[in-house]
Design a protein around this motif. Sequence first.
Motif, PDB file in Angstrom:
ATOM      1  N   HIS A  18       0.826  -1.208   0.000  1.00 50.83           N
ATOM      2  CA  HIS A  18       0.000   0.000   0.000  1.00 50.83           C
ATOM      3  C   HIS A  18       0.864   1.264   0.000  1.00 50.83           C
ATOM      4  CE1 HIS A  18      -3.266  -2.523   2.246  1.00 50.83           C
ATOM      5  NE2 HIS A  18      -3.189  -2.818   0.965  1.00 50.83           N
ATOM      6  N   GLY A  19       1.988   1.238   0.711  1.00 55.86           N
ATOM      7  CA  GLY A  19       2.813   2.426   0.848  1.00 55.86           C
ATOM      8  C   GLY A  19       3.910   2.581  -0.180  1.00 55.86           C
ATOM      9  N   ALA A  20       4.081   1.600  -1.058  1.00 54.66           N
ATOM     10  CA  ALA A  20       5.170   1.654  -2.034  1.00 54.66           C
ATOM     11  C   ALA A  20       4.858   2.630  -3.163  1.00 54.66           C
ATOM     12  CB  ALA A  20       5.421   0.260  -2.608  1.00 54.66           C
ATOM     13  N   ASP A  21       5.902   3.222  -3.728  1.00 56.83           N
ATOM     14  CA  ASP A  21       5.735   4.076  -4.907  1.00 56.83           C
ATOM     15  C   ASP A  21       5.309   3.244  -6.106  1.00 56.83           C
ATOM     16  OD1 ASP A  21       6.628   6.634  -3.785  1.00 56.83           O
ATOM     17  OD2 ASP A  21       8.583   5.665  -3.640  1.00 56.83           O
ATOM     18  N   LEU A  22       5.935   2.078  -6.239  1.00 53.28           N
ATOM     19  CA  LEU A  22       5.625   1.168  -7.336  1.00 53.28           C
ATOM     20  C   LEU A  22       5.552  -0.254  -6.801  1.00 53.28           C
ATOM     21  CD1 LEU A  22       8.113   2.488 -10.079  1.00 53.28           C
ATOM     22  CD2 LEU A  22       5.656   2.996  -9.912  1.00 53.28           C
ATOM     23  N   VAL A  23       4.633  -1.031  -7.357  1.00 54.38           N
ATOM     24  CA  VAL A  23       4.516  -2.454  -7.039  1.00 54.38           C
ATOM     25  C   VAL A  23       4.663  -3.215  -8.349  1.00 54.38           C
ATOM     26  CG1 VAL A  23       3.062  -4.288  -6.113  1.00 54.38           C
ATOM     27  CG2 VAL A  23       3.005  -2.001  -5.087  1.00 54.38           C
ATOM     28  N   LEU A  24       5.674  -4.054  -8.420  1.00 53.87           N
ATOM     29  CA  LEU A  24       5.960  -4.760  -9.656  1.00 53.87           C
ATOM     30  C   LEU A  24       5.664  -6.245  -9.505  1.00 53.87           C
ATOM     31  CD1 LEU A  24       9.319  -3.103 -10.763  1.00 53.87           C
ATOM     32  CD2 LEU A  24       6.982  -2.433 -11.317  1.00 53.87           C
ATOM     33  N   LEU A  25       4.838  -6.751 -10.398  1.00 53.67           N
ATOM     34  CA  LEU A  25       4.547  -8.171 -10.463  1.00 53.67           C
ATOM     35  C   LEU A  25       5.630  -8.813 -11.332  1.00 53.67           C
ATOM     36  CD1 LEU A  25       2.504 -10.394  -9.712  1.00 53.67           C
ATOM     37  CD2 LEU A  25       1.220  -9.785 -11.783  1.00 53.67           C
ATOM     38  N   VAL A  26       6.467  -9.637 -10.716  1.00 52.60           N
ATOM     39  CA  VAL A  26       7.588 -10.247 -11.429  1.00 52.60           C
ATOM     40  C   VAL A  26       7.081 -11.457 -12.206  1.00 52.60           C
ATOM     41  CG1 VAL A  26       9.882 -11.266 -11.211  1.00 52.60           C
ATOM     42  CG2 VAL A  26       9.164  -9.454  -9.636  1.00 52.60           C
ATOM     43  N   VAL A  27       7.335 -11.450 -13.510  1.00 55.32           N
ATOM     44  CA  VAL A  27       6.794 -12.473 -14.405  1.00 55.32           C
ATOM     45  C   VAL A  27       7.894 -12.935 -15.344  1.00 55.32           C
ATOM     46  CG1 VAL A  27       5.074 -12.965 -16.190  1.00 55.32           C
ATOM     47  CG2 VAL A  27       4.496 -11.412 -14.320  1.00 55.32           C
ATOM     48  N   ARG A  28       7.993 -14.234 -15.532  1.00 53.21           N
ATOM     49  CA  ARG A  28       8.880 -14.766 -16.564  1.00 53.21           C
ATOM     50  C   ARG A  28       8.159 -14.748 -17.906  1.00 53.21           C
ATOM     51  NH1 ARG A  28      13.454 -17.294 -14.545  1.00 53.21           N
ATOM     52  NH2 ARG A  28      13.406 -17.707 -12.289  1.00 53.21           N
ATOM     53  N   ALA A  29       8.922 -14.741 -18.979  1.00 49.52           N
ATOM     54  CA  ALA A  29       8.355 -14.622 -20.320  1.00 49.52           C
ATOM     55  C   ALA A  29       7.900 -15.978 -20.861  1.00 49.52           C
ATOM     56  CB  ALA A  29       9.375 -13.996 -21.271  1.00 49.52           C
ATOM     57  N   THR A  30       7.125 -16.693 -20.038  1.00 45.28           N
ATOM     58  CA  THR A  30       6.624 -18.016 -20.423  1.00 45.28           C
ATOM     59  C   THR A  30       5.109 -18.047 -20.283  1.00 45.28           C
ATOM     60  OG1 THR A  30       6.773 -18.943 -18.179  1.00 45.28           O
ATOM     61  CG2 THR A  30       8.742 -19.094 -19.575  1.00 45.28           C
ATOM     62  N   ARG A  68      -6.724   0.719  -1.345  1.00 46.10           N
ATOM     63  CA  ARG A  68      -5.969   0.936  -0.115  1.00 46.10           C
ATOM     64  C   ARG A  68      -4.558   1.476  -0.335  1.00 46.10           C
ATOM     65  NH1 ARG A  68      -7.498  -4.648   3.218  1.00 46.10           N
ATOM     66  NH2 ARG A  68      -9.732  -4.613   2.747  1.00 46.10           N
ATOM     67  N   GLY A  69      -4.093   1.463  -1.567  1.00 45.78           N
ATOM     68  CA  GLY A  69      -2.727   1.897  -1.843  1.00 45.78           C
ATOM     69  C   GLY A  69      -2.667   3.270  -2.468  1.00 45.78           C
ATOM     70  N   THR A  70      -1.657   3.485  -3.289  1.00 47.50           N
ATOM     71  CA  THR A  70      -1.466   4.787  -3.923  1.00 47.50           C
ATOM     72  C   THR A  70      -2.122   4.874  -5.291  1.00 47.50           C
ATOM     73  OG1 THR A  70       0.657   4.103  -4.898  1.00 47.50           O
ATOM     74  CG2 THR A  70       0.716   5.104  -2.698  1.00 47.50           C
ATOM     75  N   GLY A  71      -2.898   3.846  -5.664  1.00 44.13           N
ATOM     76  CA  GLY A  71      -3.600   3.871  -6.938  1.00 44.13           C
ATOM     77  C   GLY A  71      -3.141   2.773  -7.873  1.00 44.13           C
ATOM     78  N   ALA A  72      -3.994   2.406  -8.805  1.00 44.54           N
ATOM     79  CA  ALA A  72      -3.693   1.324  -9.734  1.00 44.54           C
ATOM     80  C   ALA A  72      -2.494   1.637 -10.618  1.00 44.54           C
ATOM     81  CB  ALA A  72      -4.921   1.033 -10.607  1.00 44.54           C
ATOM     82  N   GLU A  73      -2.215   2.939 -10.802  1.00 39.40           N
ATOM     83  CA  GLU A  73      -1.084   3.316 -11.654  1.00 39.40           C
ATOM     84  C   GLU A  73       0.256   2.932 -11.054  1.00 39.40           C
ATOM     85  OE1 GLU A  73      -3.361   5.387 -10.507  1.00 39.40           O
ATOM     86  OE2 GLU A  73      -4.664   5.651 -12.263  1.00 39.40           O
ATOM     87  N   ALA A  74       0.263   2.563  -9.769  1.00 42.03           N
ATOM     88  CA  ALA A  74       1.508   2.120  -9.138  1.00 42.03           C
ATOM     89  C   ALA A  74       1.899   0.718  -9.579  1.00 42.03           C
ATOM     90  CB  ALA A  74       1.371   2.141  -7.612  1.00 42.03           C
ATOM     91  N   LEU A  75       0.969  -0.008 -10.173  1.00 40.27           N
ATOM     92  CA  LEU A  75       1.190  -1.417 -10.504  1.00 40.27           C
ATOM     93  C   LEU A  75       1.732  -1.597 -11.912  1.00 40.27           C
ATOM     94  CD1 LEU A  75       0.867  -4.399  -9.675  1.00 40.27           C
ATOM     95  CD2 LEU A  75      -1.493  -4.270 -10.517  1.00 40.27           C
ATOM     96  N   GLY A  76       2.762  -2.424 -12.027  1.00 40.02           N
ATOM     97  CA  GLY A  76       3.330  -2.751 -13.323  1.00 40.02           C
ATOM     98  C   GLY A  76       3.993  -4.107 -13.278  1.00 40.02           C
ATOM     99  N   VAL A  77       4.699  -4.425 -14.329  1.00 44.22           N
ATOM    100  CA  VAL A  77       5.345  -5.726 -14.478  1.00 44.22           C
ATOM    101  C   VAL A  77       6.858  -5.554 -14.572  1.00 44.22           C
ATOM    102  CG1 VAL A  77       5.630  -7.739 -15.997  1.00 44.22           C
ATOM    103  CG2 VAL A  77       3.351  -6.775 -15.611  1.00 44.22           C
ATOM    104  N   GLN A  79      12.723   4.781 -11.058  1.00 45.56           N
ATOM    105  CA  GLN A  79      12.826   6.012 -10.262  1.00 45.56           C
ATOM    106  C   GLN A  79      12.154   7.175 -10.987  1.00 45.56           C
ATOM    107  OE1 GLN A  79      17.047   6.033 -10.040  1.00 45.56           O
ATOM    108  NE2 GLN A  79      17.162   4.769  -8.195  1.00 45.56           N
ATOM    109  N   ALA A  80      12.368   7.254 -12.282  1.00 46.66           N
ATOM    110  CA  ALA A  80      11.756   8.323 -13.068  1.00 46.66           C
ATOM    111  C   ALA A  80      10.236   8.180 -13.081  1.00 46.66           C
ATOM    112  CB  ALA A  80      12.305   8.313 -14.495  1.00 46.66           C
ATOM    113  N   ALA A  81       9.753   6.947 -13.222  1.00 46.22           N
ATOM    114  CA  ALA A  81       8.303   6.709 -13.226  1.00 46.22           C
ATOM    115  C   ALA A  81       7.694   7.071 -11.880  1.00 46.22           C
ATOM    116  CB  ALA A  81       8.019   5.244 -13.565  1.00 46.22           C
ATOM    117  N   ALA A  82       8.376   6.704 -10.798  1.00 45.39           N
ATOM    118  CA  ALA A  82       7.872   7.023  -9.462  1.00 45.39           C
ATOM    119  C   ALA A  82       7.865   8.533  -9.230  1.00 45.39           C
ATOM    120  CB  ALA A  82       8.727   6.328  -8.405  1.00 45.39           C
ATOM    121  N   SER A  83       8.882   9.222  -9.723  1.00 46.28           N
ATOM    122  CA  SER A  83       8.944  10.677  -9.563  1.00 46.28           C
ATOM    123  C   SER A  83       7.804  11.360 -10.313  1.00 46.28           C
ATOM    124  CB  SER A  83      10.283  11.209 -10.066  1.00 46.28           C
ATOM    125  OG  SER A  83      11.347  10.723  -9.281  1.00 46.28           O
ATOM    126  N   ARG A  84       7.502  10.874 -11.506  1.00 46.29           N
ATOM    127  CA  ARG A  84       6.383  11.456 -12.270  1.00 46.29           C
ATOM    128  C   ARG A  84       5.064  11.257 -11.535  1.00 46.29           C
ATOM    129  NH1 ARG A  84       9.369   9.232 -16.635  1.00 46.29           N
ATOM    130  NH2 ARG A  84       8.043   7.367 -16.660  1.00 46.29           N
TER     131      ARG A  84
END
Length: 299
Positions: free
Chosen positions: A149-161, A182-191, A253-258
């Motif tokens: 919830h408190g992270a700038d970015l949350v990354l779902l780690v995925v293999r290319a399979t 509950r977090g900082t928004g859906a835009e925080a989520l990526g892969v 870092q750049a994405a989190a700053s934006r």
Amino acid sequence: MTVIALVSAKSCGVTTSALAMTLSSTRPSLLAECDPSGGTLRAGFFQAQITAGTGLYHLAVAERAGEDALAQAFADHLVRLDDSGHRQILPGLTDPAQAPALERTWPALAQVMRVLSDEGGYDVVIDAGRLALESGRLHPTLTPAPLLHGADLVLLVVRATDQSLALARHMAEPLRNELTDRGTGAEALGVLLIEDGSRRAHEVSEALRLPVMAALPWEPDTAAYLAGTGRAPRKLNRSALLSSARTALGHLQAAASRRALHQQYPPTQPVPAVRPASAVPQVAGVLQRLGQGRVDPRV
């Protein structure tokens, strides 16, 4: 600086990726091994040289003793990766049975991570381990939800399979909803894509309906070293994995700053007064204690 949490639907290299980012950071960095199912760095990368007397579980005990005890314990239980203290690790649990004791401690730790990032200048990478769901929500004990919830970015780690994508697909929507509610928004989520497989970034993005924010190459020799199952490759600092991790961290870092700027200065909205994170009593003294004995890496 930046707080980045890494998670996965199944073992996909979360810990190795988090360690690669920590080692490659050009700024002070901290890897917090917060996987409720237990940490692997102690037995792996550190080759069992760190005993159970050091690590995450002791923060749960300290938090119950008071605010200053938590600050002291946090600083005391970090392990340096270099002589300057430029890079540090908080080792994880030695037994998954310890996870319930941390449920009430996660919010305080999330505040600590925020202070280290915003005022201490640290890049904080959180190894949040494998996601666990309960009734379509993050499990309160088996997932460190407050850290996500408190992270700038949350990354779902995925293999290319295809297998990794199939497993991650079921986690993407609940995680998106969790960060929206509950977090900082859906835009925080990526892969974070591990390029071990035939799927390309655009295919992964389309399948999960998430942006691929960063990618790391599949480099078995360096990965084995970071996992504690192989020797350090020659010219480790020039390895493709660490080089890509450094580049990826810069992009993140750049994405989190934006995102932070957009949230702080929304269109046509006044800028609210924000209480400094270090003013929160729960994290008082953390920066001071961490600064004791740390050598400026620029010297």
